[in-house]
Each structure stands twice: as C-alpha cells, then as structure tokens.
Design a protein around this motif. Sequence first.
Motif, mmCIF file in Angstrom:
data_model
loop_
_atom_site.group_PDB
_atom_site.id
_atom_site.type_symbol
_atom_site.label_atom_id
_atom_site.label_comp_id
_atom_site.label_asym_id
_atom_site.label_seq_id
_atom_site.Cartn_x
_atom_site.Cartn_y
_atom_site.Cartn_z
ATOM 1 N N ALA A 51 -5.319 9.824 5.627
ATOM 2 C CA ALA A 51 -4.016 9.365 5.134
ATOM 3 C C ALA A 51 -4.086 9.122 3.637
ATOM 4 O O ALA A 51 -5.045 8.525 3.145
ATOM 5 C CB ALA A 51 -3.592 8.076 5.845
ATOM 6 N N PRO A 52 -3.089 9.576 2.876
ATOM 7 C CA PRO A 52 -3.044 9.255 1.443
ATOM 8 C C PRO A 52 -3.030 7.741 1.251
ATOM 9 O O PRO A 52 -2.541 7.005 2.110
ATOM 10 C CB PRO A 52 -1.719 9.880 0.982
ATOM 11 C CG PRO A 52 -1.371 10.887 2.022
ATOM 12 C CD PRO A 52 -1.925 10.367 3.309
ATOM 13 N N GLN A 53 -3.581 7.298 0.140
ATOM 14 C CA GLN A 53 -3.669 5.866 -0.132
ATOM 15 C C GLN A 53 -2.295 5.200 -0.045
ATOM 16 O O GLN A 53 -1.323 5.663 -0.622
ATOM 17 C CB GLN A 53 -4.279 5.624 -1.515
ATOM 18 C CG GLN A 53 -4.583 4.158 -1.817
ATOM 19 C CD GLN A 53 -5.323 3.991 -3.131
ATOM 20 O OE1 GLN A 53 -5.507 4.935 -3.885
ATOM 21 N NE2 GLN A 53 -5.766 2.787 -3.404
ATOM 22 N N GLY A 54 -2.243 4.114 0.735
ATOM 23 C CA GLY A 54 -1.007 3.359 0.859
ATOM 24 C C GLY A 54 -0.011 3.934 1.843
ATOM 25 O O GLY A 54 1.113 3.434 1.949
ATOM 26 N N VAL A 55 -0.402 4.987 2.572
ATOM 27 C CA VAL A 55 0.511 5.641 3.512
ATOM 28 C C VAL A 55 -0.095 5.604 4.910
ATOM 29 O O VAL A 55 -1.284 5.874 5.089
ATOM 30 C CB VAL A 55 0.775 7.108 3.102
ATOM 31 C CG1 VAL A 55 1.640 7.812 4.144
ATOM 32 C CG2 VAL A 55 1.447 7.162 1.736
#
Length: 304
Positions: A51-55
């Motif tokens: 997962a992309p950071q913060g997502v």
Amino acid sequence: MRAAAFRSIGGPEVMEVMSFPEPQAGSGQVRVRVKTAGVQHYDCSVRNGWAPQGVAIQIPQIPGNEFAGIIDQVGDGVTGFHIGGEVLGFALLNCYAEYVVVGADQIVSKPGSMTWEEAGGLTGNGQGAHIAMKAIGVGPGDTVLINGAAGSLGAFAVQLAKEWGAKTVIGTASKQNHDYLRSLGAVPVTYEEGLTERVKALAPDGVDAAFDTAGGEGIHAAVNLVQDKNRICTFFAYGLIEELGLRVVRGQRSAARLAELVDLHSKGKLRIHIRQTFPLERAADAHRLIETRHGRGKIVLTID
C-alpha cells in the motif's frame, strides 16, 4: 461503472472487471471519463498487497495511478478546466476504471498532438524519471549510466538526461533493444557479467551519475563506477540501498512537473513508445506482460 479490480491479494489472475458506483466530483475536484490508463510495476505491487504510504487498500480495490480522459464533472472552486476538456493526470489508486475523481491540481490539458495511449502512459514513469534525474543532478557534460534503459521508466530517463545536456548516456538493455536505445541517443550495452568493465571501456573518463531501474549487475556497476553515491538512484533494488550506502530518493508528482513533460513532448523532445495496449477486460494479461520485465516502452489499458 466498470473497473478492473481485485478481491484478494495475489498474482495477475486475481484481476477482474467488476461494477462499482460512479464516483462524484467534490469541491476542488474533477471527474474524468477515462480513455486510457497506464500500467506500472507500482500497480502490480498494490495487487500483491503493498500500500502507498498513508493509504489503506480497500477490498475490492481498483489499482492504477495514471490516466487520460475527458472531464465530465467539475466541482465547486475549480478554475482552468471545463466539461469536455481533454486531460491527463495521476492518482495513487483507482485509475483502471471508466471514471476517476481527482483534484484539479492532479491534471494538465492534453495537447492535440498527443495520442490517448501516449497520454495515458506518461504521468507515472515520466514523472518518476524526472524525479530521479533531478535527484542525481544530471546536467551539462555528465556521463550517465541508466540500467534498464529500454523500459518505459528508463527510456524517459535517457531522453531527459540528453535534453538536460548529458554528454554521454550509457543504457543497459537486451541486445534486441539496442537499436531502440540508439534512436533515443543512448550508447547501448548488455546486462551480463562484466558490465563494469564494458561501461569503463565506453566511458574512460568515468561515470558521473547512475539511475537503476532493473537491479542485478547494473546497480553494482553503478556503485563501482560513480564516485559520489549521492548521484546514484535506484527505483528497483530497494533492499540493497542500505547495504550499498545509497540514499532513498523520494519526490512528489505534480501538475507542474507533468506540464514540463507534456511541453517536451509537444516540442518533439520526448518520445513515448507504446509497447502494447490491452482492453480493460485484459488487465490481468497486461500485468503478466509487465511482470516479465522484458521488452521496451509502455503498456496501456484502453477503456471504451
């Protein structure tokens, strides 16, 4: 709306076309009827559970982080764009779909000279290459090594290095892609063992900077050849960064960065080679192809 998505983490076979509610543009946003969506290794990583950071990944999840299409909704407060406007843009997820909603600061106008396939395949790898080349300070007179130069990311990097004044760009690629690299202005060299020595022969005065998109011998050759490790960037061999004493390169995609790339394309200074297109229903096949890590240019989904 139709979208290519996955209900479980796994290989390309988990990708399937599903039905989702149509998203609606909010304040400061536009909704785009997607014509094309680029395919990246980033998307495959999401499918595999990253997962992309913060997502947070939401199952079922629509991957895809670059697109081109026609605006069909404009939210309050948006200026400079209108319904019917042709645009290209970026998002973290959700681009393998008939509609995507993004902020007005995530799109730029598509010039008439750019095909939909080119537009859909520019914003991810194009901006990635721009971020990398800026991070390693490529400029006039440099000799630059680009590992994996025939892929979409590498090919953009070659062209930006040449545009920004690099004296020599040496690109690693399979032999069948050497003529393609020459057409971009690079000096091609094969990947195999002994790469460091082959590059030394091509660049007797040394290599100033290196960008790695493929790992293997190429990242080790970069470390052997470039004196200043701050001028080495890898977007592949993340597990070796600490061991090799390299720095992590991060950057933000932006409309301004994208507009610069679009302008270069309009001036004939940035080519976007389309390797293959697939309809939305064949997103799994597009993932299978990109995961072979062979071939040249960009893979794009088309959405009718």
